[in-house]
Design an enzyme around this catalytic site. Structure first.
Site, PDB file in Angstrom:
ATOM      1  N   LYS A  56      13.618  -8.728 -13.515  1.00 47.11           N
ATOM      2  CA  LYS A  56      12.228  -9.152 -13.674  1.00 47.11           C
ATOM      3  C   LYS A  56      11.289  -7.961 -13.577  1.00 47.11           C
ATOM      4  O   LYS A  56      10.331  -7.832 -14.353  1.00 47.11           O
ATOM      5  CB  LYS A  56      11.871 -10.177 -12.591  1.00 47.11           C
ATOM      6  CG  LYS A  56      10.417 -10.623 -12.622  1.00 47.11           C
ATOM      7  CD  LYS A  56      10.010 -11.390 -11.368  1.00 47.11           C
ATOM      8  CE  LYS A  56       9.696 -10.453 -10.226  1.00 47.11           C
ATOM      9  NZ  LYS A  56       8.961 -11.121  -9.116  1.00 47.11           N
ATOM     10  N   ASN A  57      11.558  -7.074 -12.629  1.00 44.89           N
ATOM     11  CA  ASN A  57      10.660  -5.940 -12.404  1.00 44.89           C
ATOM     12  C   ASN A  57      10.725  -4.905 -13.517  1.00 44.89           C
ATOM     13  O   ASN A  57       9.856  -4.035 -13.602  1.00 44.89           O
ATOM     14  CB  ASN A  57      10.964  -5.287 -11.055  1.00 44.89           C
ATOM     15  CG  ASN A  57      10.543  -6.165  -9.890  1.00 44.89           C
ATOM     16  OD1 ASN A  57       9.682  -7.032 -10.034  1.00 44.89           O
ATOM     17  ND2 ASN A  57      11.152  -5.961  -8.740  1.00 44.89           N
ATOM     18  N   ARG A 101       1.040  -9.940  -9.164  1.00 47.18           N
ATOM     19  CA  ARG A 101       0.465  -8.601  -9.251  1.00 47.18           C
ATOM     20  C   ARG A 101       0.768  -7.911 -10.574  1.00 47.18           C
ATOM     21  O   ARG A 101      -0.041  -7.144 -11.083  1.00 47.18           O
ATOM     22  CB  ARG A 101       0.982  -7.729  -8.104  1.00 47.18           C
ATOM     23  CG  ARG A 101       0.626  -8.208  -6.728  1.00 47.18           C
ATOM     24  CD  ARG A 101       0.982  -7.175  -5.693  1.00 47.18           C
ATOM     25  NE  ARG A 101       0.290  -5.919  -5.931  1.00 47.18           N
ATOM     26  CZ  ARG A 101      -0.981  -5.681  -5.614  1.00 47.18           C
ATOM     27  NH1 ARG A 101      -1.710  -6.639  -5.047  1.00 47.18           N
ATOM     28  NH2 ARG A 101      -1.530  -4.513  -5.858  1.00 47.18           N
ATOM     29  N   CYS A 117       2.765 -11.816  -3.593  1.00 48.33           N
ATOM     30  CA  CYS A 117       3.234 -12.003  -2.215  1.00 48.33           C
ATOM     31  C   CYS A 117       2.377 -11.234  -1.219  1.00 48.33           C
ATOM     32  O   CYS A 117       2.009 -10.088  -1.454  1.00 48.33           O
ATOM     33  CB  CYS A 117       4.688 -11.540  -2.089  1.00 48.33           C
ATOM     34  SG  CYS A 117       5.858 -12.621  -2.927  1.00 48.33           S
ATOM     35  N   ASP A 165      12.591  -4.358  -0.729  1.00 49.12           N
ATOM     36  CA  ASP A 165      12.852  -5.717  -1.206  1.00 49.12           C
ATOM     37  C   ASP A 165      14.168  -6.288  -0.680  1.00 49.12           C
ATOM     38  O   ASP A 165      14.380  -7.501  -0.749  1.00 49.12           O
ATOM     39  CB  ASP A 165      12.863  -5.759  -2.737  1.00 49.12           C
ATOM     40  CG  ASP A 165      11.468  -5.849  -3.329  1.00 49.12           C
ATOM     41  OD1 ASP A 165      10.494  -5.964  -2.558  1.00 49.12           O
ATOM     42  OD2 ASP A 165      11.341  -5.812  -4.571  1.00 49.12           O
ATOM     43  N   VAL A 209       7.356   0.976   3.892  1.00 47.51           N
ATOM     44  CA  VAL A 209       6.665   0.726   2.621  1.00 47.51           C
ATOM     45  C   VAL A 209       5.540  -0.291   2.789  1.00 47.51           C
ATOM     46  O   VAL A 209       4.386  -0.009   2.478  1.00 47.51           O
ATOM     47  CB  VAL A 209       7.664   0.268   1.535  1.00 47.51           C
ATOM     48  CG1 VAL A 209       6.933   0.009   0.214  1.00 47.51           C
ATOM     49  CG2 VAL A 209       8.765   1.321   1.337  1.00 47.51           C
TER      50      VAL A 209
END
EC number: 2.5.1.7
Length: 421
Positions: free
Chosen positions: A22-23, A92, A116, A307, A329
């Site tokens: 997805k990213n 985002r 998120c 993640d 992060v």
């Protein structure tokens, strides 16, 4: 409110085919705004965020079709520069259309995005970077309005204050079409998804080099042409299933992966005492002996990915001794800890550092999920726990995981998904 019900305590055994990233898909779809010819993308996951991005492309004038993990984006009506806030607020990555749309329309208006709530992820890096390239930017009433200058400088240089993935993607994409300019961007993100975007743009006619390092050079071109392109596999999804296998002390193999993209995770699993077997496009993990406590810090790629931090925490909850995870992060990434402690975990967080003392076993409970990756972490904890766990507010997870129930069921999990009423 959607929920996932898990009957825990079963070893997971089997193979999971990994979906496209997805990213990687989202910034490539945003870049397709600048291409006035058909773009065909294969291996695109069928996820809520992807559908949101496709809806944005349709609303601004593109023709879009999506079937069997194949997306076709074609020229449509005259492109509109105004992106509706009701779409932008959902994720985002929608902000990545700002630059490409400005390049095509001469101007664009995009609301500040949602997504998120895991800490400060301001779009300031995008805005300051676009300004440095020559774009005129103003903010009003919650919107960011960008205007393309009449010309760009021949040579442009910008150093990102932080290696932001989204800002790197945004700046690299627009610079590809700044035909009068040579652009150098330093302190960029190095993620595989950045490399995938570079490969896509170069196949479409761009002249970009350096993705995967901390310096990218772009020689602008007049036009990008339509292409067919295959999206890379999702390294975070792959890591999630591997960690689920470790958590349940099972044996799980993920296929259709690029092992090099998961080197940081594999190093951590090796330190834990997990048995690992890799070949060209698959990874298998298994647990035969007792696992060992570890210390891990998250970091931008090629470091350990933030993640995967909640999923690793879930694993460490039942590893004897004290493990430590330092989150470097996102400052709010530990928002799930109180819920996981309801499952008899022993986790204390101080100054973005989690101290995890392993317990013999977790116990099922009713818990509340705050975001995508936290939900995945809770699911992994639930799979190893004794008894039933009910994860409330679980819809987040379907923004990041394709065919989740089907894939987990295939390897022996007993889960039920109840959508929002």
């Amino acid at each position: 409110m959607s929920e996932i019900v898990v009957e825990g305590g079963r070893k997971l055994i089997g193979e999971v085919p990994i979906s496209g990233s997805k990213n990687a898909a989202l910034p490539i779809l945003a870049a397709a705004v600048m291409i006035d010819e058909p773009v065909v993308l294969d291996n695109v996951p069928e996820l809520k965020d992807v559908f949101t991005m496709l809806t944005i492309l349709q609303r601004i004038g593109k023709k879009v079709s999506f079937r069997d993990n194949r997306v076709v984006v074609e020229p449509g009506n005259v492109l509109m520069g105004d992106v509706p806030y009701e779409l932008v607020r959902m994720m985002r990555a929608s902000f990545n259309v700002l630059g490409p749309l400005t390049m095509v329309c001469g101007w664009a208006k995009v609301g500040k995005p949602g997504g998120c709530n895991i800490g400060q992820r301001p779009v300031d890096f995008h805005i300051e970077g676009l300004k440095a390239l020559g774009f005129l930017i103003k903010e009003e009433h919650g919107d960011v309005i960008a205007k393309k200058p009449s010309s760009f400088k021949e040579e442009l240089y910008y150093k990102l204050p932080f290696p932001s993935v989204g800002a790197t993607e945004q700046l690299m994409t627009v610079a590809a079409l700044m035909s009068e300019s040579k652009t150098i961007i330093e302190n960029v993100a190095r993620e595989p998804e950045i490399q995938d975007l570079q490969n896509f743009l170069n196949k479409a006619g761009a002249k970009i080099k350096g993705a995967g390092t901390d310096r990218i050079e772009i020689e602008g071109v007049e036009k990008l042409h339509g292409i067919e392109y295959h999206i890379i596999p999702d390294r975070i999804e792959a890591g999630t299933y591997l960690l689920a296998g470790v958590s349940t002390r099972g044996r799980v193999k993920v296929s259709n992966v690029i092992p090099e993209h998961l080197e940081a995770l594999l190093k951590v699993l090796d330190e834990l005492g997990v048995s690992i077997t890799c070949d060209k496009n698959s990874i298998e993990v298994s647990v035969s002996g007792e696992l060992k406590p570890i210390r891990v810090s998250t970091a931008p790629y090629p470091g350990f990915p933030t993640d995967l931090q909640p999923m690793l925490t879930a694993v460490l909850c039942t590893v004897p001794g004290e493990s430590i995870i330092e989150e470097k992060v996102f400052e709010n990434r530990f928002g799930y800890v109180d819920e996981m402690n309801r499952m008899s975990a022993n986790i204390k967080v101080m100054n973005r550092v989690a101290h995890i003392v392993g317990v013999e076993k977790l116990s099922g409970a009713q818990i509340y999920a705050p975001d995508i990756r936290a939900t995945a972490g809770m699911l992994i904890a639930a799979l190893s726990a004794e008894g039933q766990t009910v994860i409330k507010n679980a819809a987040h997870i379907f923004r990041g995981y394709e065919k989740l129930k089907e894939k987990f069921t295939t390897i022996g999990a007993q889960i039920e998904v109840y959508p929002e009423e």
